[in-house]
Scaffold this active site. Structure first.
Site, mmCIF file in Angstrom:
data_model
loop_
_atom_site.group_PDB
_atom_site.id
_atom_site.type_symbol
_atom_site.label_atom_id
_atom_site.label_comp_id
_atom_site.label_asym_id
_atom_site.label_seq_id
_atom_site.Cartn_x
_atom_site.Cartn_y
_atom_site.Cartn_z
ATOM 1 N N HIS A 1 -2.930 5.471 -0.535
ATOM 2 C CA HIS A 1 -3.428 6.330 -1.614
ATOM 3 C C HIS A 1 -3.138 5.653 -2.933
ATOM 4 C CE1 HIS A 1 -4.127 9.887 -4.066
ATOM 5 N NE2 HIS A 1 -4.783 10.351 -3.028
ATOM 6 N N ASP B 1 -6.574 12.948 4.545
ATOM 7 C CA ASP B 1 -7.700 12.829 5.468
ATOM 8 C C ASP B 1 -7.280 12.480 6.888
ATOM 9 O OD1 ASP B 1 -9.700 13.339 3.588
ATOM 10 O OD2 ASP B 1 -9.426 11.338 2.769
HETATM 11 N N1 CMC Z 1 -5.230 -0.141 5.612
HETATM 12 C C1 CMC Z 1 -4.765 -1.415 5.482
HETATM 13 N N2 CMC Z 1 -4.375 -1.944 4.320
HETATM 14 C C2 CMC Z 1 -4.458 -1.184 3.228
HETATM 15 C C3 CMC Z 1 -4.924 0.129 3.278
HETATM 16 C C4 CMC Z 1 -5.307 0.651 4.530
HETATM 17 N N3 CMC Z 1 -5.762 1.907 4.643
HETATM 18 N N4 CMC Z 1 -4.904 0.661 2.037
HETATM 19 C C5 CMC Z 1 -4.444 -0.287 1.226
HETATM 20 N N5 CMC Z 1 -4.158 -1.416 1.937
HETATM 21 C C6 CMC Z 1 -3.564 -2.638 1.438
HETATM 22 C C7 CMC Z 1 -4.513 -3.472 0.617
HETATM 23 O O1 CMC Z 1 -5.236 -4.392 1.410
HETATM 24 C C8 CMC Z 1 -3.581 -4.136 -0.368
HETATM 25 O O2 CMC Z 1 -2.939 -5.196 0.299
HETATM 26 P P1 CMC Z 1 -2.520 -6.536 -0.520
HETATM 27 O O3 CMC Z 1 -1.508 -6.074 -1.532
HETATM 28 O O4 CMC Z 1 -1.992 -7.457 0.514
HETATM 29 O O5 CMC Z 1 -3.793 -7.026 -1.172
HETATM 30 C C9 CMC Z 1 -2.526 -3.064 -0.646
HETATM 31 O O6 CMC Z 1 -2.509 -2.252 0.542
HETATM 32 C C10 CMC Z 1 -2.829 -2.200 -1.852
HETATM 33 O O7 CMC Z 1 -4.166 -1.711 -1.699
HETATM 34 P P2 CMC Z 1 -5.089 -1.261 -2.897
HETATM 35 O O8 CMC Z 1 -6.529 -1.354 -2.489
HETATM 36 O O9 CMC Z 1 -4.680 -1.961 -4.144
HETATM 37 O O10 CMC Z 1 -4.704 0.236 -3.025
HETATM 38 P P3 CMC Z 1 -5.489 1.255 -3.892
HETATM 39 O O11 CMC Z 1 -4.484 2.121 -4.500
HETATM 40 O O12 CMC Z 1 -6.450 0.601 -4.790
HETATM 41 O O13 CMC Z 1 -6.375 2.019 -2.792
HETATM 42 C C11 CMC Z 1 -7.125 3.539 -1.207
HETATM 43 C C12 CMC Z 1 -6.125 3.264 -2.334
HETATM 44 C C13 CMC Z 1 -7.013 5.016 -0.819
HETATM 45 C C14 CMC Z 1 -8.560 3.303 -1.692
HETATM 46 C C15 CMC Z 1 -6.787 2.630 -0.005
HETATM 47 O O14 CMC Z 1 -5.457 2.834 0.407
HETATM 48 C C16 CMC Z 1 -7.743 2.826 1.151
HETATM 49 O O15 CMC Z 1 -8.842 2.222 1.155
HETATM 50 N N6 CMC Z 1 -7.373 3.689 2.154
HETATM 51 C C17 CMC Z 1 -8.258 3.964 3.262
HETATM 52 C C18 CMC Z 1 -9.302 4.960 2.817
HETATM 53 C C19 CMC Z 1 -8.741 6.347 2.673
HETATM 54 O O16 CMC Z 1 -8.024 6.843 3.538
HETATM 55 N N7 CMC Z 1 -9.111 6.998 1.571
HETATM 56 C C20 CMC Z 1 -8.727 8.377 1.305
HETATM 57 C C21 CMC Z 1 -7.832 8.504 0.128
HETATM 58 S S1 CMC Z 1 -7.108 10.147 0.058
HETATM 59 C C22 CMC Z 1 -8.414 11.153 -0.338
HETATM 60 C C23 CMC Z 1 -8.616 11.221 -1.787
HETATM 61 O O17 CMC Z 1 -7.685 11.662 -2.504
HETATM 62 O O18 CMC Z 1 -9.739 10.890 -2.224
#
Ligand code: CMC
Length: 434
Positions: A310, A367
């Protein structure tokens, strides 16, 4: 507002910037005049470190896994309240006294039906349309059916806000049920006048002209909980979209329709659908989740463990904690044994043993478990994001109102241009063909 300042040095220029401190001690540097003072802007791709507004609606402490609506802990609201009462709380700022709650419920109940001409409008969609496309289009077009509430005249709109809000809270649910039935070529079912918000929704989804669907209490309660837990989440992608659109002066219907579009994406509201599809794939492949976890660790965005991670929570999402427990309760009450819940539990346990997830503070989000509950109560996967939209509507409404009352300026971020420097136009006959 605090009297403390921050000092910023840009090359040999030193400037003083005010600090803003929130009611829970969060601190922000007020850079609104930075560009005027220095010619420099701040850069924050994705706004991960940008406070876009001051808000009194929802507090999140992502490091400690805390979520409160208007000061009330989400755990207490989940245990003692229900979706409509929470909707009132979000949009009015206080829990309703009994007479206000009765009036609010009555307004929602009385606005459940859809006008005949809207039904014709709805029937024009091809029946393979995505429910989110139908929902956003219909919510936007609601403004055409209530021109007096969608005048783009802010003071008039604010004076009639509660009526417009109740129309949206009520009709988004009717439109959602209609989109479900449309896709399945089933006749629309009219709302009832004597059942609860959630039971009425389930009736419009699952009743048939020849047989009434009557929701069990546990099912009504579980749906209430899902909607309540999704009701607001401060400046997420769709809420920020609503505020952005509203900041240009757009009415409530147009602004919330934009919120529905923003919610659609798999990184936001679409994740609940992606989670269930992921669990189903693991089940169909006979995998115990190990392969999935290994792939997720590759850093490939397409292979992420859906329902994990998240932008704000760097701890267990408190909503996921509540839903995990509810999942077990609902399945028990309905006498169901869903293998996808076992897979989800195993997946969570395995992921939380891995350094990859722990070091990045990736925990289950809302989710991860919501889809299993929705599946148990018969809601199909393509409706999951629609359910999120029904739940999030009160939050969007509260933010629209807050922004309108604050007379917030139009949202217009800056950018750092990295394209071509100025160059001269080349007529088509002089351009080389690749
Ligand atoms: N599985 C594997 N790796 C992950 C995941 C995941 N679900 N989420 C983040 N990472 C990794 C990412 O690859 C990165 O690694 P590195 O530092 O080596 O590059 C690190 O964790 C940080 O990721 P980020 O993309 O910078 O994190 P973010 O804060 O931008 O993204 C997120 C948050 C929710 C978009 C992401 O965690 C994700 O895509 N999760 C899966 C989709 C999901 O479940 N979304 C629902 C969010 S909750 C509902 C809402 O409130 O809308």
């Amino acid at each position: 507002m605090s009297s403390a300042n921050a000092t910023l040095r840009i090359q040999d220029q030193e400037i003083t910037l005010p600090l803003i401190v929130g009611s829970e001690g969060e601190c922000a540097i007020d850079i609104r005049h930075l560009r005027d003072q220095t010619g420099t802007i701040s850069y924050d791709d994705g706004y991960g470190n940008t406070g876009s507004c001051q808000s009194t609606i929802t507090f999140i402490d992502g490091d400690r896994g805390i979520l409160r609506y208007r000061g009330y802990p989400i755990e207490q609201l989940a245990e003692h309240s229900n979706f409509l009462e929470v909707a009132y709380l979000l949009i009015h700022g206080e829990l309703p006294p009994p007479s206000h709650l009765r009036r609010f419920r009555q307004l929602v109940l009385g606005n459940a039906a859809i006008q005949q001409s809207m039904l014709h409008h709805f029937s024009g969609f091809p029946n393979n349309s995505h429910p989110m496309a139908m929902l956003s289009a219909m919510v936007n077009s609601l403004g055409c059916f209530y021109p007096q509430l969608a005048s783009n005249d802010r003071s008039r709109e604010l004076a009639q806000f509660e009526e417009a809000a109740c129309i949206l809270i009520s009709k988004v649910r009717t439109l959602a049920a209609m989109s479900y039935r449309m896709k399945r070529d089933k006749p629309f079912i009219h709302p009832k006048t004597n059942v609860s918000y959630c039971s009425n929704f389930l009736h419009m989804m699952f009743s048939e002209p020849y047989a009434d669907y009557v929701a069990r209490e546990e099912v009504d309660r579980a749906l209430n909980l899902i909607l309540l837990l999704h009701a607001d989440h401060e400046q997420n992608c769709s809420t920020s979209t609503v505020r952005m659109v509203a900041s240009g002066g757009a009415n409530l219907f147009a602004s919330t329709a934009a919120g529905i579009c923003a919610l659609w994406g798999p990184a936001h509201g679409g994740a609940n659908q992606a989670v269930l599809e992921m669990l189903q794939t693991i089940h169909d492949d006979g995998d115990d989740g190990t392969k999935f976890i290994e792939a997720a660790k590759s850093g490939d965005k397409q292979k992420r463990l859906m329902g994990f991670g998240h932008r704000v929570y760097k701890n267990y999402d408190p909503r996921a904690k509540i839903l995990k427990k509810q999942c077990e309760d609902v399945l028990d009450a309905l006498g169901l044994n869903d293998p996808l819940l076992d897979i989800a539990l195993r997946l969570e346990e395995a992921a939380l043993r891995e350094d990859y997830f722990l070091s990045r503070k990736l925990y289950p989000n809302v989710d991860f478990y919501s889809g299993i509950i929705m599946r148990a109560i018969g809601i199909p996967v393509d409706m999951f994001t629609v359910m999120f939209a029904i739940g999030r509507m009160p939050g969007w409404l509260a933010h629209w109102k807050e922004l309108a009352q604050a007379k917030s300026p139009i949202h217009r971020p800056r950018q750092i241009y990295t394209g071509h420097p100025a160059r001269d136009f080349v007529p088509v006959e002089n351009r080389p063909d690749p």
